[in-house]
Scaffold this motif. Structure first.
Motif, PDB file in Angstrom:
ATOM      1  N   ASP A 106       0.900  -1.136   0.123  1.00 20.89           N
ATOM      2  CA  ASP A 106      -0.030   0.118   0.085  1.00 20.89           C
ATOM      3  C   ASP A 106       0.735   1.262   0.022  1.00 20.89           C
ATOM      4  OD1 ASP A 106      -1.679   1.869   0.580  1.00 20.89           O
ATOM      5  OD2 ASP A 106      -2.928   0.981   1.653  1.00 20.89           O
ATOM      6  N   ALA A 107       0.780   2.048  -1.088  1.00 20.46           N
ATOM      7  CA  ALA A 107       1.720   3.274  -1.094  1.00 20.46           C
ATOM      8  C   ALA A 107       1.506   4.318   0.186  1.00 20.46           C
ATOM      9  CB  ALA A 107       1.317   4.171  -2.525  1.00 20.46           C
ATOM     10  N   ARG A 108       0.201   4.183   0.499  1.00 21.51           N
ATOM     11  CA  ARG A 108       0.097   5.359   1.905  1.00 21.51           C
ATOM     12  C   ARG A 108       0.828   4.707   3.004  1.00 21.51           C
ATOM     13  NH1 ARG A 108      -6.168   4.799   1.197  1.00 21.51           N
ATOM     14  NH2 ARG A 108      -5.303   2.534   0.823  1.00 21.51           N
ATOM     15  N   LYS A 109       1.288   3.443   3.038  1.00 25.21           N
ATOM     16  CA  LYS A 109       1.865   3.140   4.125  1.00 25.21           C
ATOM     17  C   LYS A 109       3.416   2.876   3.795  1.00 25.21           C
ATOM     18  CE  LYS A 109      -1.710   0.035   5.858  1.00 25.21           C
ATOM     19  NZ  LYS A 109      -2.423  -1.102   5.537  1.00 25.21           N
ATOM     20  N   ILE A 110       4.068   3.137   2.667  1.00 32.16           N
ATOM     21  CA  ILE A 110       5.238   2.993   2.254  1.00 32.16           C
ATOM     22  C   ILE A 110       5.752   4.392   2.188  1.00 32.16           C
ATOM     23  CG2 ILE A 110       7.030   2.178   0.695  1.00 32.16           C
ATOM     24  CD1 ILE A 110       4.714   0.312   0.023  1.00 32.16           C
ATOM     25  N   ARG A 111       6.019   4.956   3.248  1.00 32.64           N
ATOM     26  CA  ARG A 111       6.258   6.579   3.461  1.00 32.64           C
ATOM     27  C   ARG A 111       7.398   6.607   4.607  1.00 32.64           C
ATOM     28  NH1 ARG A 111       1.000   9.535   5.923  1.00 32.64           N
ATOM     29  NH2 ARG A 111       2.737  11.164   5.760  1.00 32.64           N
ATOM     30  N   GLU A 112       8.254   5.746   4.385  1.00 31.42           N
ATOM     31  CA  GLU A 112       9.441   6.094   5.500  1.00 31.42           C
ATOM     32  C   GLU A 112      10.495   7.199   5.240  1.00 31.42           C
ATOM     33  OE1 GLU A 112      12.944   3.179   7.131  1.00 31.42           O
ATOM     34  OE2 GLU A 112      11.629   2.451   5.660  1.00 31.42           O
ATOM     35  N   LEU A 113      10.415   7.407   3.819  1.00 29.38           N
ATOM     36  CA  LEU A 113      11.153   8.803   3.346  1.00 29.38           C
ATOM     37  C   LEU A 113      10.320  10.006   3.274  1.00 29.38           C
ATOM     38  CD1 LEU A 113      13.228   7.079   0.735  1.00 29.38           C
ATOM     39  CD2 LEU A 113      14.139   8.009   2.603  1.00 29.38           C
ATOM     40  N   ARG A 114      10.154  10.780   4.244  1.00 27.19           N
ATOM     41  CA  ARG A 114       9.214  12.114   4.201  1.00 27.19           C
ATOM     42  C   ARG A 114       9.799  13.153   4.717  1.00 27.19           C
ATOM     43  NH1 ARG A 114       5.433   8.945   7.203  1.00 27.19           N
ATOM     44  NH2 ARG A 114       5.622   9.763   9.592  1.00 27.19           N
ATOM     45  N   GLY A 115       9.256  14.242   4.396  1.00 26.54           N
ATOM     46  CA  GLY A 115       9.735  15.493   5.131  1.00 26.54           C
ATOM     47  C   GLY A 115      11.026  15.826   4.885  1.00 26.54           C
TER      48      GLY A 115
ATOM     49  N   HIS B  86       5.749  16.942   1.244  1.00 22.90           N
ATOM     50  CA  HIS B  86       6.728  15.916   0.881  1.00 22.90           C
ATOM     51  C   HIS B  86       6.154  14.777   1.545  1.00 22.90           C
ATOM     52  CE1 HIS B  86      11.031  15.044  -0.371  1.00 22.90           C
ATOM     53  NE2 HIS B  86      10.283  13.648  -0.254  1.00 22.90           N
ATOM     54  N   SER B  87       5.150  14.137   1.248  1.00 17.03           N
ATOM     55  CA  SER B  87       4.447  13.233   1.998  1.00 17.03           C
ATOM     56  C   SER B  87       4.874  11.750   2.214  1.00 17.03           C
ATOM     57  CB  SER B  87       2.921  13.194   1.656  1.00 17.03           C
ATOM     58  OG  SER B  87       2.792  12.667   0.436  1.00 17.03           O
ATOM     59  N   GLY B  88       5.740  11.520   1.030  1.00 24.14           N
ATOM     60  CA  GLY B  88       6.211  10.279   1.049  1.00 24.14           C
ATOM     61  C   GLY B  88       5.216   9.221   0.127  1.00 24.14           C
ATOM     62  N   VAL B  89       4.017   9.696  -0.114  1.00 24.03           N
ATOM     63  CA  VAL B  89       3.052   8.682  -0.575  1.00 24.03           C
ATOM     64  C   VAL B  89       3.343   9.041  -2.182  1.00 24.03           C
ATOM     65  CG1 VAL B  89       0.703   8.252  -1.390  1.00 24.03           C
ATOM     66  CG2 VAL B  89       1.523   8.805   1.145  1.00 24.03           C
ATOM     67  N   VAL B  90       3.626   7.974  -3.073  1.00 26.07           N
ATOM     68  CA  VAL B  90       4.123   8.101  -4.453  1.00 26.07           C
ATOM     69  C   VAL B  90       3.008   8.531  -5.422  1.00 26.07           C
ATOM     70  CG1 VAL B  90       3.643   5.877  -5.131  1.00 26.07           C
ATOM     71  CG2 VAL B  90       5.581   6.991  -6.127  1.00 26.07           C
ATOM     72  N   ASN B  91       1.756   8.273  -4.796  1.00 24.11           N
ATOM     73  CA  ASN B  91       0.848   8.948  -5.675  1.00 24.11           C
ATOM     74  C   ASN B  91       0.639  10.343  -5.686  1.00 24.11           C
ATOM     75  OD1 ASN B  91      -0.653   6.158  -3.912  1.00 24.11           O
ATOM     76  ND2 ASN B  91      -1.097   6.321  -6.084  1.00 24.11           N
ATOM     77  N   ASP B  92       0.911  10.932  -4.603  1.00 22.26           N
ATOM     78  CA  ASP B  92       1.218  12.539  -4.333  1.00 22.26           C
ATOM     79  C   ASP B  92       2.153  13.149  -5.421  1.00 22.26           C
ATOM     80  OD1 ASP B  92      -0.771  12.032  -2.549  1.00 22.26           O
ATOM     81  OD2 ASP B  92       0.420  12.829  -0.692  1.00 22.26           O
ATOM     82  N   TYR B  93       3.247  12.416  -5.637  1.00 23.85           N
ATOM     83  CA  TYR B  93       4.273  12.705  -6.261  1.00 23.85           C
ATOM     84  C   TYR B  93       3.635  12.770  -7.754  1.00 23.85           C
ATOM     85  CZ  TYR B  93       7.369  11.891  -2.408  1.00 23.85           C
ATOM     86  OH  TYR B  93       8.058  11.699  -1.183  1.00 23.85           O
ATOM     87  N   ALA B  94       2.862  11.804  -8.274  1.00 26.36           N
ATOM     88  CA  ALA B  94       2.326  11.630  -9.583  1.00 26.36           C
ATOM     89  C   ALA B  94       1.416  12.751  -9.576  1.00 26.36           C
ATOM     90  CB  ALA B  94       1.678  10.185  -9.580  1.00 26.36           C
ATOM     91  N   GLY B  95       0.487  13.166  -8.544  1.00 26.53           N
ATOM     92  CA  GLY B  95      -0.479  14.115  -8.654  1.00 26.53           C
ATOM     93  C   GLY B  95       0.151  15.539  -9.101  1.00 26.53           C
ATOM     94  N   TRP B  96       1.365  15.680  -8.166  1.00 24.58           N
ATOM     95  CA  TRP B  96       2.123  17.074  -8.512  1.00 24.58           C
ATOM     96  C   TRP B  96       2.533  17.013  -9.816  1.00 24.58           C
ATOM     97  CZ3 TRP B  96       2.048  21.340  -5.962  1.00 24.58           C
ATOM     98  CH2 TRP B  96       1.820  21.101  -4.497  1.00 24.58           C
ATOM     99  N   PHE B  97       3.018  15.956 -10.398  1.00 28.27           N
ATOM    100  CA  PHE B  97       3.566  15.993 -11.724  1.00 28.27           C
ATOM    101  C   PHE B  97       2.344  16.189 -12.936  1.00 28.27           C
ATOM    102  CE2 PHE B  97       4.354  13.295 -15.705  1.00 28.27           C
ATOM    103  CZ  PHE B  97       5.344  14.178 -16.010  1.00 28.27           C
TER     104      PHE B  97
ATOM    105  N   SER C 165      15.459  -0.808   4.376  1.00 28.12           N
ATOM    106  CA  SER C 165      14.301  -0.735   3.831  1.00 28.12           C
ATOM    107  C   SER C 165      14.003   0.483   3.162  1.00 28.12           C
ATOM    108  CB  SER C 165      13.193  -0.946   5.055  1.00 28.12           C
ATOM    109  OG  SER C 165      13.389   0.367   5.970  1.00 28.12           O
ATOM    110  N   ARG C 166      15.126   1.552   3.712  1.00 29.54           N
ATOM    111  CA  ARG C 166      14.917   2.676   2.925  1.00 29.54           C
ATOM    112  C   ARG C 166      15.161   2.906   1.263  1.00 29.54           C
ATOM    113  NH1 ARG C 166      14.996   7.202   7.043  1.00 29.54           N
ATOM    114  NH2 ARG C 166      16.009   8.517   5.502  1.00 29.54           N
ATOM    115  N   ALA C 167      16.445   2.471   0.939  1.00 30.92           N
ATOM    116  CA  ALA C 167      16.736   2.169  -0.364  1.00 30.92           C
ATOM    117  C   ALA C 167      15.906   1.761  -1.470  1.00 30.92           C
ATOM    118  CB  ALA C 167      18.228   1.619  -0.395  1.00 30.92           C
ATOM    119  N   PRO C 168      15.244   0.629  -1.331  1.00 27.30           N
ATOM    120  CA  PRO C 168      14.599   0.069  -2.399  1.00 27.30           C
ATOM    121  C   PRO C 168      13.173   1.048  -2.493  1.00 27.30           C
ATOM    122  CG  PRO C 168      14.974  -1.269  -0.987  1.00 27.30           C
ATOM    123  CD  PRO C 168      15.520  -0.176  -0.314  1.00 27.30           C
ATOM    124  N   GLU C 169      12.767   1.751  -1.533  1.00 32.10           N
ATOM    125  CA  GLU C 169      11.633   2.804  -1.456  1.00 32.10           C
ATOM    126  C   GLU C 169      11.956   3.756  -2.198  1.00 32.10           C
ATOM    127  OE1 GLU C 169      10.215   3.788   2.450  1.00 32.10           O
ATOM    128  OE2 GLU C 169       9.171   5.639   1.682  1.00 32.10           O
ATOM    129  N   ALA C 170      13.182   4.399  -1.808  1.00 33.47           N
ATOM    130  CA  ALA C 170      13.505   5.632  -2.717  1.00 33.47           C
ATOM    131  C   ALA C 170      13.753   5.308  -4.106  1.00 33.47           C
ATOM    132  CB  ALA C 170      14.844   6.074  -2.313  1.00 33.47           C
TER     133      ALA C 170
END
Lengths: 115, 110, 510
Positions: A106-115, B86-97, C165-170
């Protein structure tokens, strides 16, 4: 107008793919969305090269003055398909690794990289 | 010689030589002040510990996040807003695009 | 040999990259020496190409023919793939060469054997080949292929540490956005092909009428490339990617971003030269301002040193967009301040590559000795790593634009050029610089000053060599900027500003 129909279909495919990227939350579905855009672009390229009543662009056994479809877009499409396979495979591989680490797609839960 | 150093900016020119001289001057003043300091402090005694209002701390260290604390605190309302973007949700990034795509299309075609 | 230099610069790292896993079977030292050798050869190659181009004008290399004229079909367009190296391409190649020289020796020492070093080095060489290809090619579809080569290699590098876990996500996020931008770029190429039936950049440029199809293609190119150069608000992938990739390889990611920037300039100035209205220039300027503001502000809130530097790197993209955007707005009026701003923006590409590269190497060295990049835990490293501390200080000051370092030399040109267009632009740019100075001052203080702390590793001399290359570059560019601006940057800026006719003539003749 009817001649433009293939182009319209391609653009609809691209638009659907972009829409998928925004609304779908599953990483695999996102990859499918990229695949949709890719199919749209590839179809567009092939459709561009079509000549009304054209035959395949192979000179062997071809009639003397038969119209041929354009070969270049087909070469481009082939290259683009190969590239697409590589990117899709890479993205799916990353999705698998992410799933192993976080137990979710779920993309909403994969958000370790934020901010 | 002049041309190899100076940059001409349309208005005028700029030469790094003055700044090198200024940097050297500042550095020599700093060195002088440092040389004027006392050297006979004893290593390994309390004389090495920084003075913090007479309190003794376990690890007297100013980390990067302590420095400019007020500065970062004052900008916090803006920062929180930016961080939610910069929420980390990839859908948001696509939305910005998609948004940028729409803006570019409007700008270029209309 | 030397007549084939442009293609060899692309072919050598490409084939050399694939040879790396084979050589690793023979001996690890052979592989390491091989990688460093390839980096040196590529650096020498781009240097040679640049020297030729700067002294003798545009170098057209045709694959499968001797001259561009021979490839002309009856309809009038050239049918072969051509590498068209003008001063701007050569300049971009130089940047890639210098950073390769610093990145590969560092990477050979930095990436541990058990973390897939062989594959990481191979991917790095592939990325270098893609970058060189993007810089030198004069064919739109070829450009797209190299764009995808860099995308795949770059994402491989970002995500190859799969046990974190961070690298594949990025890597996943970056790859998704990269492939969308690449596909939209291809769609733009398809539109142009449909209208003009050719893929050669110069030929299309000569034929371009400014019709609706051309405009749609422009919009697709523009949005695709703006994503790849990490302009706000589509920059989100960049700090993630820069922060998670191994520090030695982040240098190549920075060059990858810059070569996309080069692609943007090529599209805007050469392909659509003279047919754009000022709106596109203002779009580039406003996204540049937004990028520097957002990235500088975001850098304040970071607690991870790598991510902080990554935001610093993103903010510098804003200055290049601003400088060249001012040039784009004033392109039709040919105002002289536009050229000054463009020189500044292009000079800043070189300066940014050096300063950001050095910062990332410092981050790598810090991570190497401490095993962490958390700003809350770091401190007092200046005692054990005085050279690294000095390099970090030098690069931070250069990044924030403090004279007499190189960052200031390019920023003053951007400031002066943009001031004549609108003082507000300059004010915002200076403000972002001040913010960056604060951010990097606090990072330097927190990481390197203060009482001594325990360290777990030792710095290898190769690290210091790589840093030394970049640090010397920063100082030399800062102390004699006039020489480089006149000899290297001015021809590159002129190639975009006035060189479109020459570029077309080199391929189409007359």
């Amino acid at each position: 107008m009817i001649g433009n129909l293939p182009f319209v279909v391609c653009m609809i495919l691209v638009a659907l793919g972009l829409w998928t990227l925004v609304v779908k939350r599953n990483l695999v579905k996102l990859v499918i969305g990229v695949g949709l855009i890719e199919s749209g672009v590839n179809l567009f390229l092939v459709a561009l090269g079509y000549v009304q009543g054209g035959i395949p662009p192979i000179y062997t056994y071809a009639p003397a003055d038969a119209p041929m479809v354009l070969p270049t877009p087909q070469a481009l499409t082939l290259t683009s398909i190969v590239i697409g396979v590589a990117t899709t495979a890479l993205m799916l591989a990353f999705a698998v690794v992410i799933y192993r680490h976080k137990g979710t797609l779920d993309a909403r839960k994969i958000r370790e990289l934020r901010g | 010689m002049e041309e190899t150093i100076k940059i001409f900016t349309g208005h005028g020119h700029w030469s790094p030589l003055i700044w090198v001289a200024a940097a050297l001057g500042t550095f020599s003043v700093a060195l002088l002040l440092w040389l004027l300091g006392r050297r006979e402090h004893k290593r390994g005694t309390d004389q090495e510990i920084p003075f913090l209002s007479g309190e003794r701390m376990e690890e007297p260290r100013v980390s990067a996040l302590h420095l400019y604390w007020g500065f970062a605190e004052a900008l916090k309302p803006i920062l929180t807003r930016l961080k939610t973007w910069h929420s980390g949700v990839v859908n948001d990034y696509a939305g910005w695009f998609l948004l940028i795509l729409a803006v570019v299309f409007l700008l270029v075609i209309v | 040999m030397s007549v084939h230099a442009p293609i060899l610069v692309i072919a050598i790292p490409l084939l050399g990259g694939f040879a790396v896993p084979i050589l690793a079977r023979i001996h690890r030292t052979v592989r390491d020496l091989w990688v460093v050798l390839i980096a040196c050869v590529v650096a020498a190659g781009v240097g040679y190409v640049a020297a030729q181009v700067f002294s003798q004008g545009i170098w057209v290399y045709v694959l499968g023919a001797k001259t561009p004229q021979e490839t002309r079909v009856s309809a009038g367009f050239p049918i072969r793939i051509m590498l068209t190296v003008d001063a701007m391409s050569a300049f971009m190649g130089l940047i890639a060469g210098i950073l390769a020289l610093a990145a590969f020796p560092f990477a050979v020492r930095f990436i541990p054997e058990e973390e897939g070093k062989t594959l990481a080095l191979a991917l790095g060489l592939l990325l270098l080949a893609g970058i060189a290809g993007m810089a030198y090619t004069g064919d739109l579809f070829n450009f797209f292929v190299f764009l995808e080569v860099t995308s795949i290699a770059a994402c491989g590098l970002i995500g190859f540490r799969t046990w974190t876990s961070r690298a594949p996500e990025a890597a996943f996020k970056t790859m998704l956005l990269y492939s969308v931008s690449g596909l939209l770029f291809l769609l733009g190429i398809a539109f142009l092909y449909g209208e003009y039936g050719a893929l050669n950049l110069a030929y299309i440029s000569a034929q371009l009428r400014g019709s609706m199809v051309d405009r749609i293609a422009l919009a697709l190119f523009l949005s695709g490339l703006l994503m790849k150069v990490a302009a706000a608000p589509v920059h989100f992938w960049a700090p993630d990617a820069y922060g998670e990739a191994p520090a030695a390889k982040t240098l190549l990611l920075v060059v990858n971003t810059q070569v996309s920037l080069y692609g943007l300039w090529r599209i805007l100035f050469t392909l659509y030269g003279g047919k754009l209205d000022a709106g596109v220039g203002w779009l580039v300027i406003s996204m540049g301002l937004l990028t520097m503001a957002v990235a500088a502000l975001m850098a304040i809130g970071q607690t991870d040193l790598g991510r902080l530097v990554a935001y610093g790197a993103v903010s510098q993209i804003g200055y290049m967009l601003l400088g060249v955007g001012v040039g784009l707005v004033s392109l039709t009026s040919r105002a002289d301040y536009g050229l000054v701003a463009m020189k500044g923006g292009i000079f800043h590409m070189l300066n940014d590559a050096l300063t950001v590269g050095l910062l990332f190497l410092c981050v790598g060295a810090v991570e190497w000795v401490k095993g962490t990049r958390d700003l809350r835990e770091l401190g007092g490293l200046g005692h054990q790593l005085p050279a690294v501390a000095l390099c970090f200080l030098l690069a931070s000051l250069a990044l924030a634009g403090i004279p007499p370092l190189n960052g200031f030399a390019s920023k003053i040109m951007i400031y002066e050029g943009s001031f004549r267009l609108s003082p507000i632009l300059t004010a915002l740019a200076v403000l972002a610089s001040i913010l960056l100075l604060a951010v990097f001052a606090r990072a330097f203080q927190g990481v390197f000053l203060g009482p001594r702390t325990e360290i777990t590793g030792r710095i290898h001399w190769v690290f210091l060599f790589s840093m030394g290359v970049l640090a010397v570059g920063i100082m030399v560019l800062g102390l004699v900027p006039g020489f480089f601006v006149e000899q290297v940057v001015a021809p590159a800026a002129e190639a975009l500003w006035r060189g479109r006719a020459l570029y077309l003539a080199a391929i189409l003749g007359g």
